[in-house]
Design a protein around this motif. Structure first.
Motif, PDB file in Angstrom:
ATOM      1  N   GLY A 124       0.795  -1.214   0.000  1.00 36.68           N
ATOM      2  CA  GLY A 124       0.000   0.000   0.000  1.00 36.68           C
ATOM      3  C   GLY A 124       0.827   1.263   0.000  1.00 36.68           C
ATOM      4  O   GLY A 124       2.056   1.241  -0.171  1.00 36.68           O
ATOM      5  N   LYS A 219      -4.305  -1.152  10.200  1.00 35.26           N
ATOM      6  CA  LYS A 219      -5.581  -0.509   9.894  1.00 35.26           C
ATOM      7  C   LYS A 219      -6.616  -0.551  11.017  1.00 35.26           C
ATOM      8  O   LYS A 219      -7.689   0.037  10.881  1.00 35.26           O
ATOM      9  CB  LYS A 219      -6.185  -1.132   8.625  1.00 35.26           C
ATOM     10  CG  LYS A 219      -5.363  -0.862   7.373  1.00 35.26           C
ATOM     11  CD  LYS A 219      -6.043  -1.389   6.112  1.00 35.26           C
ATOM     12  CE  LYS A 219      -5.221  -1.092   4.874  1.00 35.26           C
ATOM     13  NZ  LYS A 219      -5.201   0.346   4.554  1.00 35.26           N
ATOM     14  N   PRO A 230      -7.971   6.843   1.214  1.00 39.79           N
ATOM     15  CA  PRO A 230      -7.434   5.732   0.420  1.00 39.79           C
ATOM     16  C   PRO A 230      -5.920   5.606   0.447  1.00 39.79           C
ATOM     17  O   PRO A 230      -5.194   6.547   0.176  1.00 39.79           O
ATOM     18  CB  PRO A 230      -7.932   6.045  -0.997  1.00 39.79           C
ATOM     19  CG  PRO A 230      -8.182   7.508  -1.012  1.00 39.79           C
ATOM     20  CD  PRO A 230      -8.626   7.858   0.375  1.00 39.79           C
ATOM     21  N   GLY A 231      -5.473   4.420   0.843  1.00 41.28           N
ATOM     22  CA  GLY A 231      -4.108   4.001   0.597  1.00 41.28           C
ATOM     23  C   GLY A 231      -4.126   3.024  -0.557  1.00 41.28           C
ATOM     24  O   GLY A 231      -3.204   2.951  -1.359  1.00 41.28           O
ATOM     25  N   ARG A 233      -7.489   1.825  -3.066  1.00 40.79           N
ATOM     26  CA  ARG A 233      -8.912   2.068  -3.256  1.00 40.79           C
ATOM     27  C   ARG A 233      -9.707   0.787  -3.504  1.00 40.79           C
ATOM     28  O   ARG A 233      -9.219  -0.160  -4.110  1.00 40.79           O
ATOM     29  CB  ARG A 233      -9.132   3.041  -4.412  1.00 40.79           C
ATOM     30  CG  ARG A 233      -8.664   4.454  -4.116  1.00 40.79           C
ATOM     31  CD  ARG A 233      -8.966   5.398  -5.263  1.00 40.79           C
ATOM     32  NE  ARG A 233      -8.077   5.187  -6.396  1.00 40.79           N
ATOM     33  CZ  ARG A 233      -8.454   4.723  -7.586  1.00 40.79           C
ATOM     34  NH1 ARG A 233      -9.720   4.424  -7.808  1.00 40.79           N
ATOM     35  NH2 ARG A 233      -7.581   4.568  -8.555  1.00 40.79           N
ATOM     36  N   ASP A 277     -10.628   3.734   0.876  1.00 39.97           N
ATOM     37  CA  ASP A 277      -9.667   2.681   1.155  1.00 39.97           C
ATOM     38  C   ASP A 277     -10.383   1.332   1.235  1.00 39.97           C
ATOM     39  O   ASP A 277     -11.552   1.254   1.636  1.00 39.97           O
ATOM     40  CB  ASP A 277      -8.966   2.971   2.483  1.00 39.97           C
ATOM     41  CG  ASP A 277      -7.835   2.000   2.760  1.00 39.97           C
ATOM     42  OD1 ASP A 277      -6.787   2.108   2.106  1.00 39.97           O
ATOM     43  OD2 ASP A 277      -8.019   1.125   3.634  1.00 39.97           O
TER      44      ASP A 277
END
Length: 291
Positions: A124, A219, A230-231, A233, A277
């Motif tokens: 990511g 996360k 978003p890292g 999507r 994300d």
């Protein structure tokens, strides 16, 4: 110092290009979004106006693009990479695409005397920023060894996994696992919260036991806070789940859990969460229990 042409300066590519510059390489970059090219220039790279300018004089060309159609256009198109680079150049496609597209790119490269590797990544945006990506590489071993110093500027786990297209198959396996784990973490959060348990402490315990995993490590906090910047999507993970299912069909194997998780990802996209994300799968799991 290696002269590198870099095409695709999005969420991942921009940080990867910056790390290559930081490692002492001369990077010329192009993207269809002008602001992305501007960021490369601010990082010390050389902006290019088009593909041909980006790859002119390059010893290595890296592409980091959203999907197979973009790779086919950028690499194989009439104004694409293969029409502009010289024989002997190493082309590394680090996009996450269908294995058959990588195989086609390698075959087209071979016809022009261009060395090709498929080298998709996992980790990511944070992995791209920290140069801690996992890189799974398909292609000839000799080309892999040539590319190793480039990869070492981008990641920590760097593995040659087989012939052309193999990197993409491993990436598909990676993506089905990531989506599955996110789904299960989401279910754990929903269960903990609905039961009145301190979710933060509950996940802390889970992370220290056999249920521990990288999704919890990276996360859990943002998922509990419902922060889905978003890292990686949902839209892209939806694409990757399609690749995983197509790969399973091509291999003649059944992946039943993958099928279910792919539908959850599709539901997230259908509910309008495609730009969030992929941890926003939590929103789908929550919706299943919301009156």
């Amino acid at each position: 110092m290696t002269a590198i042409g870099f095409i695709g300066l999005g969420i991942m590519g921009s940080h990867m290009a910056a790390n290559l510059i930081g490692a002492g390489h001369a990077v010329t970059g192009y993207d269809v979004v002008p602001a992305s090219v501007d960021r490369l220039a601010q990082a010390g790279g050389k902006p290019a106006a088009d593909i041909a300018s980006a790859v002119a004089g390059a010893e290595v060309v890296i592409t980091m693009l959203p999907d197979s159609p973009q790779v086919a256009e950028v690499v194989l198109g009439p104004a694409g990479v293969l029409s502009a680079i010289e024989p002997g150049v190493l082309l590394i496609d680090m996009s996450s695409i269908a294995p058959e597209t990588s195989i086609a790119v390698a075959a087209a490269g071979a016809e022009r005397g261009v060395h090709v590797l498929d080298a998709p990544v996992s980790g990511g945006e944070q992995g791209a920023i920290k140069a801690s990506l996992s890189i799974m590489v398909g292609g000839d071993m000799a080309d892999f060894e040539t590319a190793r110093p480039i990869f070492e500027s981008l990641g920590r786990t760097i593995v040659h996994v087989g012939p052309h297209g193999s990197g993409q198959t491993v990436k598909a396996a990676n993506q089905l696992m990531v989506a599955g784990i996110i789904s299960l973490v989401s279910e754990a959060i929903v269960l903990l919260e609905a039961s009145g348990v301190d979710s933060t402490r509950g996940l802390e315990v889970l992370a220290g036991g056999l249920a521990g995993n990288r999704i919890l490590d990276l996360k859990a906090g943002t998922m509990l806070a419902r922060e889905f910047t978003p890292g990686f999507r949902i839209d892209l993970h939806h694409k990757d789940m399609g690749i995983a299912l197509a790969s399973a069909r091509a291999a003649g194997v059944a992946l039943p859990v993958t099928g279910i998780v792919a539908q959850l990802v599709a539901a997230a996209r259908a509910q309008g969460h495609g730009s969030l994300d992929h941890s926003a799968l939590l929103k789908v799991i929550e919706s299943l229990s919301t009156p």
